[in-house]
Motif scaffolding. Sequence first.
Motif, PDB file in Angstrom:
ATOM      1  N   THR A 248      39.645  25.930  44.387  1.00 49.91           N
ATOM      2  CA  THR A 248      39.314  24.411  44.213  1.00 49.91           C
ATOM      3  C   THR A 248      38.354  23.858  45.362  1.00 49.91           C
ATOM      4  OG1 THR A 248      41.704  24.259  43.154  1.00 49.91           O
ATOM      5  CG2 THR A 248      40.264  22.097  43.607  1.00 49.91           C
ATOM      6  N   ALA A 249      38.851  24.368  46.513  1.00 49.26           N
ATOM      7  CA  ALA A 249      38.068  23.662  47.940  1.00 49.26           C
ATOM      8  C   ALA A 249      37.037  24.520  48.230  1.00 49.26           C
ATOM      9  CB  ALA A 249      38.921  23.696  48.884  1.00 49.26           C
ATOM     10  N   LEU A 250      36.765  25.811  47.856  1.00 53.12           N
ATOM     11  CA  LEU A 250      35.822  26.609  48.423  1.00 53.12           C
ATOM     12  C   LEU A 250      34.306  26.001  48.176  1.00 53.12           C
ATOM     13  CD1 LEU A 250      36.870  30.174  47.161  1.00 53.12           C
ATOM     14  CD2 LEU A 250      36.111  29.591  49.703  1.00 53.12           C
ATOM     15  N   PRO A 251      33.866  25.396  46.867  1.00 56.68           N
ATOM     16  CA  PRO A 251      32.596  24.747  46.827  1.00 56.68           C
ATOM     17  C   PRO A 251      32.224  23.961  48.032  1.00 56.68           C
ATOM     18  CG  PRO A 251      33.468  24.935  44.900  1.00 56.68           C
ATOM     19  CD  PRO A 251      34.804  25.342  45.684  1.00 56.68           C
ATOM     20  N   SER A 252      33.186  23.250  48.605  1.00 56.23           N
ATOM     21  CA  SER A 252      33.018  22.336  49.981  1.00 56.23           C
ATOM     22  C   SER A 252      32.461  23.319  51.022  1.00 56.23           C
ATOM     23  CB  SER A 252      33.999  21.468  50.062  1.00 56.23           C
ATOM     24  OG  SER A 252      35.115  22.343  50.718  1.00 56.23           O
ATOM     25  N   LEU A 253      32.455  24.368  51.117  1.00 53.02           N
ATOM     26  CA  LEU A 253      31.935  25.317  52.261  1.00 53.02           C
ATOM     27  C   LEU A 253      30.600  25.432  51.887  1.00 53.02           C
ATOM     28  CD1 LEU A 253      34.914  27.876  52.780  1.00 53.02           C
ATOM     29  CD2 LEU A 253      34.294  25.998  54.041  1.00 53.02           C
ATOM     30  N   SER A 254      29.613  24.799  52.502  1.00 50.64           N
ATOM     31  CA  SER A 254      28.141  24.602  51.990  1.00 50.64           C
ATOM     32  C   SER A 254      27.532  25.664  52.696  1.00 50.64           C
ATOM     33  CB  SER A 254      27.623  23.360  52.504  1.00 50.64           C
ATOM     34  OG  SER A 254      27.872  22.881  53.748  1.00 50.64           O
ATOM     35  N   SER A 255      27.883  26.366  53.746  1.00 51.19           N
ATOM     36  CA  SER A 255      27.293  27.270  54.249  1.00 51.19           C
ATOM     37  C   SER A 255      27.670  28.792  54.287  1.00 51.19           C
ATOM     38  CB  SER A 255      27.228  27.176  55.994  1.00 51.19           C
ATOM     39  OG  SER A 255      26.601  25.940  56.185  1.00 51.19           O
ATOM     40  N   LEU A 256      28.863  28.960  53.434  1.00 50.73           N
ATOM     41  CA  LEU A 256      29.612  30.160  53.335  1.00 50.73           C
ATOM     42  C   LEU A 256      28.703  31.296  52.567  1.00 50.73           C
ATOM     43  CD1 LEU A 256      32.600  31.332  53.994  1.00 50.73           C
ATOM     44  CD2 LEU A 256      33.088  31.081  51.614  1.00 50.73           C
ATOM     45  N   LYS A 257      28.758  32.479  53.540  1.00 48.15           N
ATOM     46  CA  LYS A 257      27.895  33.444  53.028  1.00 48.15           C
ATOM     47  C   LYS A 257      28.799  34.650  52.478  1.00 48.15           C
ATOM     48  CE  LYS A 257      23.795  32.499  55.676  1.00 48.15           C
ATOM     49  NZ  LYS A 257      22.791  32.855  56.764  1.00 48.15           N
ATOM     50  N   THR A 258      29.790  34.885  53.390  1.00 52.24           N
ATOM     51  CA  THR A 258      30.759  36.095  53.092  1.00 52.24           C
ATOM     52  C   THR A 258      31.977  35.540  53.055  1.00 52.24           C
ATOM     53  OG1 THR A 258      29.126  37.413  54.446  1.00 52.24           O
ATOM     54  CG2 THR A 258      31.524  38.266  53.893  1.00 52.24           C
ATOM     55  N   LEU A 259      33.005  36.092  51.800  1.00 55.61           N
ATOM     56  CA  LEU A 259      34.333  35.723  51.682  1.00 55.61           C
ATOM     57  C   LEU A 259      35.040  36.963  51.468  1.00 55.61           C
ATOM     58  CD1 LEU A 259      36.697  33.765  51.270  1.00 55.61           C
ATOM     59  CD2 LEU A 259      35.975  33.752  48.861  1.00 55.61           C
ATOM     60  N   SER A 260      36.166  37.028  52.189  1.00 51.21           N
ATOM     61  CA  SER A 260      36.976  38.574  52.156  1.00 51.21           C
ATOM     62  C   SER A 260      38.144  38.144  51.780  1.00 51.21           C
ATOM     63  CB  SER A 260      36.786  39.544  53.252  1.00 51.21           C
ATOM     64  OG  SER A 260      37.539  40.560  53.003  1.00 51.21           O
ATOM     65  N   LEU A 261      38.573  38.570  50.856  1.00 51.12           N
ATOM     66  CA  LEU A 261      40.150  38.332  50.280  1.00 51.12           C
ATOM     67  C   LEU A 261      40.491  39.732  49.796  1.00 51.12           C
ATOM     68  CD1 LEU A 261      39.566  35.547  47.922  1.00 51.12           C
ATOM     69  CD2 LEU A 261      40.813  35.356  49.658  1.00 51.12           C
ATOM     70  N   TYR A 262      40.402  40.977  50.609  1.00 55.15           N
ATOM     71  CA  TYR A 262      40.761  42.130  50.650  1.00 55.15           C
ATOM     72  C   TYR A 262      42.337  42.268  50.876  1.00 55.15           C
ATOM     73  CZ  TYR A 262      41.201  46.983  52.566  1.00 55.15           C
ATOM     74  OH  TYR A 262      41.673  48.199  53.004  1.00 55.15           O
ATOM     75  N   ASN A 263      42.813  43.217  49.963  1.00 61.57           N
ATOM     76  CA  ASN A 263      44.155  43.517  50.118  1.00 61.57           C
ATOM     77  C   ASN A 263      45.224  42.485  50.277  1.00 61.57           C
ATOM     78  OD1 ASN A 263      46.384  45.230  50.582  1.00 61.57           O
ATOM     79  ND2 ASN A 263      46.158  45.818  52.770  1.00 61.57           N
ATOM     80  N   ASN A 264      45.299  41.621  49.323  1.00 61.23           N
ATOM     81  CA  ASN A 264      46.009  40.371  49.098  1.00 61.23           C
ATOM     82  C   ASN A 264      46.985  40.819  47.656  1.00 61.23           C
ATOM     83  OD1 ASN A 264      45.947  38.138  51.251  1.00 61.23           O
ATOM     84  ND2 ASN A 264      44.047  38.564  50.811  1.00 61.23           N
ATOM     85  N   SER A 265      47.649  39.862  46.919  1.00 65.70           N
ATOM     86  CA  SER A 265      48.458  39.945  46.105  1.00 65.70           C
ATOM     87  C   SER A 265      47.658  39.016  44.799  1.00 65.70           C
ATOM     88  CB  SER A 265      49.676  39.575  46.369  1.00 65.70           C
ATOM     89  OG  SER A 265      50.216  40.593  47.326  1.00 65.70           O
ATOM     90  N   ILE A 266      46.349  39.005  44.736  1.00 66.58           N
ATOM     91  CA  ILE A 266      45.941  38.082  43.899  1.00 66.58           C
ATOM     92  C   ILE A 266      45.721  38.874  42.341  1.00 66.58           C
ATOM     93  CG2 ILE A 266      43.564  37.066  43.119  1.00 66.58           C
ATOM     94  CD1 ILE A 266      43.111  36.718  46.219  1.00 66.58           C
ATOM     95  N   CYS A 267      46.157  37.892  41.372  1.00 70.20           N
ATOM     96  CA  CYS A 267      45.962  38.798  39.962  1.00 70.20           C
ATOM     97  C   CYS A 267      45.188  38.099  39.210  1.00 70.20           C
ATOM     98  CB  CYS A 267      47.232  38.693  39.293  1.00 70.20           C
ATOM     99  SG  CYS A 267      48.999  39.373  40.246  1.00 70.20           S
ATOM    100  N   ASP A 268      45.041  38.364  37.793  1.00 72.46           N
ATOM    101  CA  ASP A 268      43.965  37.932  36.927  1.00 72.46           C
ATOM    102  C   ASP A 268      43.915  36.193  37.027  1.00 72.46           C
ATOM    103  OD1 ASP A 268      43.481  40.397  36.171  1.00 72.46           O
ATOM    104  OD2 ASP A 268      44.545  40.551  34.574  1.00 72.46           O
ATOM    105  N   ILE A 269      44.871  35.671  37.129  1.00 74.40           N
ATOM    106  CA  ILE A 269      44.701  34.064  37.152  1.00 74.40           C
ATOM    107  C   ILE A 269      44.119  33.670  38.410  1.00 74.40           C
ATOM    108  CG2 ILE A 269      46.143  31.894  37.244  1.00 74.40           C
ATOM    109  CD1 ILE A 269      48.405  33.259  35.703  1.00 74.40           C
ATOM    110  N   GLY A 270      44.237  34.131  39.375  1.00 75.59           N
ATOM    111  CA  GLY A 270      43.604  34.058  40.667  1.00 75.59           C
ATOM    112  C   GLY A 270      42.059  34.307  40.624  1.00 75.59           C
ATOM    113  N   ALA A 271      41.816  35.581  39.828  1.00 77.36           N
ATOM    114  CA  ALA A 271      40.349  35.891  39.639  1.00 77.36           C
ATOM    115  C   ALA A 271      39.744  35.005  38.691  1.00 77.36           C
ATOM    116  CB  ALA A 271      40.392  37.506  39.140  1.00 77.36           C
ATOM    117  N   GLU A 272      40.412  34.622  37.738  1.00 75.73           N
ATOM    118  CA  GLU A 272      39.642  33.560  36.824  1.00 75.73           C
ATOM    119  C   GLU A 272      39.496  32.256  37.508  1.00 75.73           C
ATOM    120  OE1 GLU A 272      41.083  30.973  32.877  1.00 75.73           O
ATOM    121  OE2 GLU A 272      42.355  32.367  33.707  1.00 75.73           O
ATOM    122  N   ASN A 273      40.436  31.751  38.394  1.00 74.24           N
ATOM    123  CA  ASN A 273      39.899  30.483  39.141  1.00 74.24           C
ATOM    124  C   ASN A 273      38.783  30.830  40.018  1.00 74.24           C
ATOM    125  OD1 ASN A 273      41.938  28.616  38.186  1.00 74.24           O
ATOM    126  ND2 ASN A 273      43.563  30.049  39.233  1.00 74.24           N
TER     127      ASN A 273
END
Length: 704
Positions: free
Chosen positions: A613-638
């Motif tokens: 919901t808030a990521l688009p407000s990071l206007s300079s973000l180039k690299t985002l790593s969510l490696y090795n968490n517990s995100i499922c399909d709902i998270g991927a959809e969002n």
Amino acid sequence: SNGEFSQFEFVFWFDCKQISSPEKRYSLKDLLLEFFVKPQEGSKEIFEYILQNPGKVLLVFDGFDGLHGHENSPRCSASQPEKDLCTIKELLSGLIQKKILTGCTLLLTARPKDKVYQHVSKVDKTVEIVGFSPQQRELYITKYFEGLPYCDDALKLVKECEYLFSHCYSPVMCRFICFLCETVLEMGDKSLPSTLTKVFLKFVEQKVPMQKDITAMQNRESLATLARIAWHLGEKHRSAIKSDLLPSKEVKEFALKYGFFLPFAFPKHSDTERDEFGSTFSDFVIQNFLGVLHLMLAEEMKDKSLTKYLSFPSKKKKPYNWMDLVPRFLAGLLFLQDDPYFCSISNVDVKQSTKKQKTLLKYIGRLQINEFCPERLLELLHCIYETQNDDLFQHVTLKLKPDLSFLGIILTPPDVHVLHAVLKRSRKEFSLDLRNSSIDMQGLKDLVGLKNVASFRASLGDTVTLWESLEQTQDYKLLKASTEKFVLDPFKAKTMKDISDLSDLVEMQEKMINCMQDISGCSSCGIPAIKNLRKLEFALGPVCGLQGFLKLVEILAAFPSLQHLDLDALSENGIGDEGAESLSEVFPTLTSLETLNLSQNKITDVGAEKLATALPSLSSLKTLSLYNNSICDIGAENLAKVLPAMASLRVLDIQYNKITGVGAQQLTDSLRKCPHIKNLVMWNPTIPYGVLEHLQQLDSRISV
């Protein structure tokens, strides 16, 4: 003795100097109940109780560095270690290896602390006593001269000689300097010697004056003999000698009379043995100085052979001698050979002394000073300071590298003084790293105040304390200069204290802005280091991870230039969904953030939704790593929904989560609308075999 360690019923204390004799053999029972204390009755029952209740026993080995021949301690090979006869080294090894009296507590004292690690690779806790604070030094000196007519003059005299006052952090040195000050004041003089070598030469002169008579000749011979004993004992890592090994009764009486020796009783092994008495040097500094005196007086010591005792080989080699102060005293005496008292005890001609000085100058001239490790560099600076030779000072200032790091190196007040003296003479600019050096506030203030110190790093707590002190004393000029020199980037938080200190730094900035406005009426930009922080690593681990991170989030907005926020730690911070939600709330303030690493933080779909919901407000973000968490399909959809709105994003790493083929397909569909994204890393063990390869064929930016 105050009963504050109620878990111990038995406390045994041993002076390692007394039990270090290599030929003595003890059983554990002998050591505890014969050598230390001898019960009148019930020794057998007491010993059995100790063996059955080791957790109630504290063993104190005082002066661990005083053990003779302590390197390469042998393993305890006794079949019945509690009862068999062993050397003290074998007994200690058994205790350390937990083969003897398993469960007891060992307390080892040594100077310096590194000497312990020659025997013990791992300890539960290390406590380092760094010495008197400036206030405690003043109190000691005041107490020493209490009731004497020149009490105030004494304190003033010592404080005026800043180098000697810095040495007063050590109780032993403080006592010496007070004694010397007392002598100087009684003679009507108004100045103290400027170096440690001069202090001890003056000390010996006051103890053993050399008048031109028969007594002086005898004293000279006794002093030379005592110096030889000091050196040869030092080479064997000893400070005590049995009476029958002394060359003469006159030497013993001379040493005891003038306070160089103290009586010493050697331990006996059994009731049948006779007591053995001897003498020990009154303290380690005296033995160091007399040992160097031997090197200077001994005719067999050639000029070139002296330099090997200066202890500046490559950092891989061990110092030649165990007596830590030998190099400093040696360098100092080489440049004091025209001192009248030294001449009276040495009979060295001027040509010979000049030759030795030139040998030292050539030796130091060949050293690769810019390659020295911090400990070697400090030792060299101490030696050069003792010479007070301008040519050597100039040489070392030219050879120093501009970036000087003392990270994790304990800086004592004398260390800081000689470093300050050398830097002050240089025309070059320096950058100092003083983090985790235990530097005191006065030392930090002195170094930071140097005009040619262009930047510095120091522990945040020390820095904030310094600035608060400068604010209280209204030293706004140094306050402004030191804030401009302070460097924070990059910063790694490993403990809750790091977070608290960082929070205090931000709070300090607000105070300073208000303070400067009140004084000058103009606005202040605050602390440049806060403004310029670009990389922040968070590695508190799972125990304090969430708690620390929630506190960190509260101050993130204070760092306008923050480009890299890294929460990926080997011990896994585990900020979870609560941490992710808290972070997402401050995204709008992180306008410079380019890299956000949230790997291995136990974030689920709930946290991923808050982030998305808030990521688009990071206007300079180039690299985002969510490696090795517990995100499922709902998270991927969002996440897929917001990717097109993240115009600056170039790399998204979401591998090793719990995304299936459904979530992978949604991310791939979204990727088609995102020409700006260069790489999507999304291998997951839950994606069916062949699905990811098919998606990669559809879009080559997907990494398998």
